[in-house]
Design a protein around this motif. Structure first.
Motif, PDB file in Angstrom:
ATOM      1  N   GLY A 147       0.817  -1.205   0.000  1.00  0.00           N
ATOM      2  CA  GLY A 147       0.000   0.000   0.000  1.00  0.00           C
ATOM      3  C   GLY A 147       0.847   1.251   0.000  1.00  0.00           C
ATOM      4  N   VAL A 148       0.215   2.356   0.348  1.00  0.00           N
ATOM      5  CA  VAL A 148       0.879   3.658   0.381  1.00  0.00           C
ATOM      6  C   VAL A 148       0.668   4.272   1.751  1.00  0.00           C
ATOM      7  CG1 VAL A 148       0.944   5.974  -0.613  1.00  0.00           C
ATOM      8  CG2 VAL A 148       0.557   4.010  -2.088  1.00  0.00           C
ATOM      9  N   ILE A 149       1.734   4.819   2.323  1.00  0.00           N
ATOM     10  CA  ILE A 149       1.622   5.519   3.598  1.00  0.00           C
ATOM     11  C   ILE A 149       2.001   6.977   3.408  1.00  0.00           C
ATOM     12  CG2 ILE A 149       2.097   3.472   4.966  1.00  0.00           C
ATOM     13  CD1 ILE A 149       4.843   4.519   5.547  1.00  0.00           C
ATOM     14  N   SER A 150       1.454   7.812   4.259  1.00  0.00           N
ATOM     15  CA  SER A 150       1.771   9.242   4.251  1.00  0.00           C
ATOM     16  C   SER A 150       2.614   9.557   5.473  1.00  0.00           C
ATOM     17  CB  SER A 150       0.491  10.077   4.299  1.00  0.00           C
ATOM     18  OG  SER A 150      -0.336   9.779   3.213  1.00  0.00           O
ATOM     19  N   LYS A 154      -8.383   5.053   8.035  1.00  0.00           N
ATOM     20  CA  LYS A 154      -7.052   5.635   8.144  1.00  0.00           C
ATOM     21  C   LYS A 154      -6.617   5.577   9.596  1.00  0.00           C
ATOM     22  CE  LYS A 154      -7.477   8.713   4.218  1.00  0.00           C
ATOM     23  NZ  LYS A 154      -7.418  10.086   3.748  1.00  0.00           N
ATOM     24  N   GLU A 155      -5.390   5.177   9.816  1.00  0.00           N
ATOM     25  CA  GLU A 155      -4.860   5.040  11.166  1.00  0.00           C
ATOM     26  C   GLU A 155      -3.546   5.812  11.251  1.00  0.00           C
ATOM     27  OE1 GLU A 155      -5.485   2.825  14.856  1.00  0.00           O
ATOM     28  OE2 GLU A 155      -6.419   2.193  13.001  1.00  0.00           O
ATOM     29  N   ILE A 156      -3.351   6.524  12.366  1.00  0.00           N
ATOM     30  CA  ILE A 156      -2.129   7.294  12.559  1.00  0.00           C
ATOM     31  C   ILE A 156      -1.260   6.597  13.601  1.00  0.00           C
ATOM     32  CG2 ILE A 156      -1.168   9.488  13.364  1.00  0.00           C
ATOM     33  CD1 ILE A 156      -3.575  10.862  12.194  1.00  0.00           C
ATOM     34  N   TYR A 157       0.031   6.483  13.286  1.00  0.00           N
ATOM     35  CA  TYR A 157       1.015   5.859  14.167  1.00  0.00           C
ATOM     36  C   TYR A 157       2.179   6.812  14.378  1.00  0.00           C
ATOM     37  CZ  TYR A 157      -1.417   1.560  12.902  1.00  0.00           C
ATOM     38  OH  TYR A 157      -2.371   0.602  12.689  1.00  0.00           O
ATOM     39  N   ARG A 158       2.916   6.584  15.454  1.00  0.00           N
ATOM     40  CA  ARG A 158       4.147   7.312  15.734  1.00  0.00           C
ATOM     41  C   ARG A 158       5.326   6.416  15.389  1.00  0.00           C
ATOM     42  NH1 ARG A 158       7.374   7.230  20.097  1.00  0.00           N
ATOM     43  NH2 ARG A 158       5.872   6.043  21.304  1.00  0.00           N
ATOM     44  N   ASP A 163       8.463  12.150  13.045  1.00  0.00           N
ATOM     45  CA  ASP A 163       7.282  12.265  12.195  1.00  0.00           C
ATOM     46  C   ASP A 163       6.214  11.240  12.567  1.00  0.00           C
ATOM     47  OD1 ASP A 163       8.582  14.263  10.773  1.00  0.00           O
ATOM     48  OD2 ASP A 163       9.396  12.851   9.310  1.00  0.00           O
ATOM     49  N   LEU A 164       5.022  11.466  12.071  1.00  0.00           N
ATOM     50  CA  LEU A 164       3.918  10.523  12.209  1.00  0.00           C
ATOM     51  C   LEU A 164       3.685   9.828  10.881  1.00  0.00           C
ATOM     52  CD1 LEU A 164       1.330  12.704  14.161  1.00  0.00           C
ATOM     53  CD2 LEU A 164       2.818  10.951  15.087  1.00  0.00           C
ATOM     54  N   VAL A 165       3.005   8.686  10.930  1.00  0.00           N
ATOM     55  CA  VAL A 165       2.704   7.912   9.736  1.00  0.00           C
ATOM     56  C   VAL A 165       1.200   7.674   9.692  1.00  0.00           C
ATOM     57  CG1 VAL A 165       3.002   5.669   8.639  1.00  0.00           C
ATOM     58  CG2 VAL A 165       4.948   6.783   9.702  1.00  0.00           C
ATOM     59  N   GLU A 166       0.597   7.918   8.535  1.00  0.00           N
ATOM     60  CA  GLU A 166      -0.817   7.619   8.337  1.00  0.00           C
ATOM     61  C   GLU A 166      -0.926   6.489   7.320  1.00  0.00           C
ATOM     62  OE1 GLU A 166      -4.759  10.213   7.686  1.00  0.00           O
ATOM     63  OE2 GLU A 166      -3.285  10.403   6.079  1.00  0.00           O
TER      64      GLU A 166
END
Length: 120
Positions: free
Chosen positions: A17-20, A86-90, A74-77
């Protein structure tokens, strides 16, 4: 006659997939730094218990293509295309790996706070 030692590099794929990669300050997501493809890695038992003893709860480990724009602050979505959530991780740990192609492994942990999204 001496023979050269064969150097084996681990092959890396980024098909999951793709992460932001997000820039956040004081609980506010300010911008998307970069969007990159990723591959999911298996969390090893050593990494899992090292994180547990450090007080972190490892959610997942992903590999992304090497670039200099990603930092440990940074954070990762991650956008799950199956559930459309959509989930946000550190980023807990960032490791540069000598794979083919060169990659970065990100150890991701959950974030306990809700971020305000001010991206344009």
């Amino acid at each position: 006659m001496l023979k050269a030692k064969t150097v084996w590099q681990q092959s890396e794929t980024f098909y999951d997939g793709v992460i932001s990669i997000l820039k956040a300050v004081d609980g506010v997501i300010e911008a998307t730094i970069i969007e990159v493809p990723y591959g999911t890695k298996t969390v090893g038992i050593n990494r899992f218990y090292q994180a547990k003893t450090a007080g972190s709860d490892v959610k997942m480990v992903v590999s992304i293509p090497y670039n200099k724009k990603v930092h440990q602050t940074d954070l990762v979505e991650i956008h799950d295309f199956e559930t459309d959530e959509k989930e946000i991780y550190r980023i807990d740990m960032l490791q540069v790996k000598d794979t083919a192609p060169r990659s970065i492994w990100l150890t991701l942990v959950g974030v306990p706070i809700k971020y305000d999204d001010n991206r344009t």
